[in-house]
Design a protein around this motif. Structure first.
Motif, PDB file in Angstrom:
ATOM      1  N   GLU A 197      45.815  34.708  41.153  1.00  0.00           N
ATOM      2  CA  GLU A 197      44.913  33.553  41.174  1.00  0.00           C
ATOM      3  C   GLU A 197      43.474  33.952  40.830  1.00  0.00           C
ATOM      4  O   GLU A 197      42.537  33.202  41.109  1.00  0.00           O
ATOM      5  N   LYS A 200      40.503  31.709  39.388  1.00  0.00           N
ATOM      6  CA  LYS A 200      39.748  30.769  40.216  1.00  0.00           C
ATOM      7  C   LYS A 200      38.389  31.326  40.636  1.00  0.00           C
ATOM      8  O   LYS A 200      37.512  30.561  41.052  1.00  0.00           O
ATOM      9  N   ARG A 203      33.952  31.642  36.401  1.00  0.00           N
ATOM     10  CA  ARG A 203      33.560  30.445  35.655  1.00  0.00           C
ATOM     11  C   ARG A 203      32.876  30.889  34.362  1.00  0.00           C
ATOM     12  O   ARG A 203      32.163  31.900  34.338  1.00  0.00           O
ATOM     13  N   GLU A 217      35.300  35.585  46.617  1.00  0.00           N
ATOM     14  CA  GLU A 217      36.578  34.902  46.405  1.00  0.00           C
ATOM     15  C   GLU A 217      37.668  35.897  46.017  1.00  0.00           C
ATOM     16  O   GLU A 217      38.805  35.814  46.502  1.00  0.00           O
TER      17      GLU A 217
END
Length: 271
Positions: A197, A200, A203, A217
């Motif tokens: 993941e 995520k 950006r 994160e």
């Protein structure tokens, strides 16, 4: 911010989710409170608490800074030669400054330590105070699994001793914020290798093939892989890059940036 025993040493003290783990002490040094100067000094170029020997600072200043820091601790920290890898050591047996990026201990009074400037310092503590640890999680170590290896080593140590598995509390210290941590496709690809993941946490930036990465994160995803839930993690949310008065930043200041110390130990008096 805590002042510990010497008012001039500025520091950040963890606020643990779910309450403070039993018998555990920890803090993260800011850039002031020592005797280093120039790029290794505080925001005014003096009184820097640089603890790293490899950044070009005067050796006598680093040693004095370390001695001053040790006066706030039950023992000299177990310093590591950090290499952005996944090696985890039992701090009790560490001699000199061995190559590793994480350490742990079950012995009261033994101080685990990692140094950072933009990388993520991660502190671990069993809720019952039986074991603590510290990890240096820059992006290469995060991608390779340093946090997972630290949790596995801590769990195995308690289980091998016939103890119940630890309930871990985790603290994320100051590191480069997402808004400043621009990286390329190579970092995203490396993270995807072990973190499905990972996308995520990225950006897109304005430049093609560039992204802003969220180390916090990515670390949460890594810890979830070994059963440490997000609710066990507390995050100070402070950016080293964004606050030059309190923190050094390798990306902002260059190779001669000072280094902070993230430290954790079990209080000797409790045992």
């Amino acid at each position: 911010m805590a002042n510990l025993f010497k008012s001039e040493i500025a520091s950040v003290t963890p606020e643990w989710t779910g309450g403070h783990p039993a018998h555990v002490k920890a803090f993260f040094t800011e850039r002031t409170g020592g005797i280093s100067s120039g790029p290794w000094g505080g925001p005014d170029g003096i009184m820097g608490m640089n603890v790293a020997r490899h950044t070009g600072d005067f050796a006598m200043c680093v040693e004095q800074n370390r001695r001053m820091l040790a006066q706030c601790l039950p023992a000299e920290p177990k310093w590591l030669t950090q290499v952005h890898g996944i090696k985890v050591l039992r701090a009790d047996a560490a001699a000199g400054e061995p190559e590793a990026d994480a350490s742990y201990t079950t012995t009261p009074g033994v101080v685990c330590a990692v140094m950072t400037a933009d990388c993520l310092p991660v502190l671990f503590a069993d809720r019952r105070g039986r074991i603590v640890g510290a990890a240096h999680a820059g992006w290469p170590g995060l991608a390779a699994g340093v946090l997972q290896e630290t949790v596995r080593a801590m769990r195995k140590t308690l289980l091998d001793a016939g103890e119940a598995e630890p309930e871990l509390a985790v603290w994320f210290g100051p590191r480069i914020g997402e808004e400043a941590f621009e990286v390329g496709e190579d970092v995203l690809d490396a993270m995807k290798t072990h973190l499905p993941e990972a996308q995520k946490a990225f950006r897109p930036a304005e430049a093609p093939g560039k992204y802003f990465a969220d180390l916090g994160e990515l670390a949460r995803q890594a810890l979830e892989q070994v059963g440490v839930p997000r609710e066990a993690v507390s995050d100070c949310g402070l950016s080293t890059y964004a606050d030059p008065k309190r923190f050094w930043s390798y990306r902002r200041d260059g190779a001669r940036s000072g280094r902070h110390a993230a430290l954790i130990w079990i209080e000797p008096e409790a045992h």
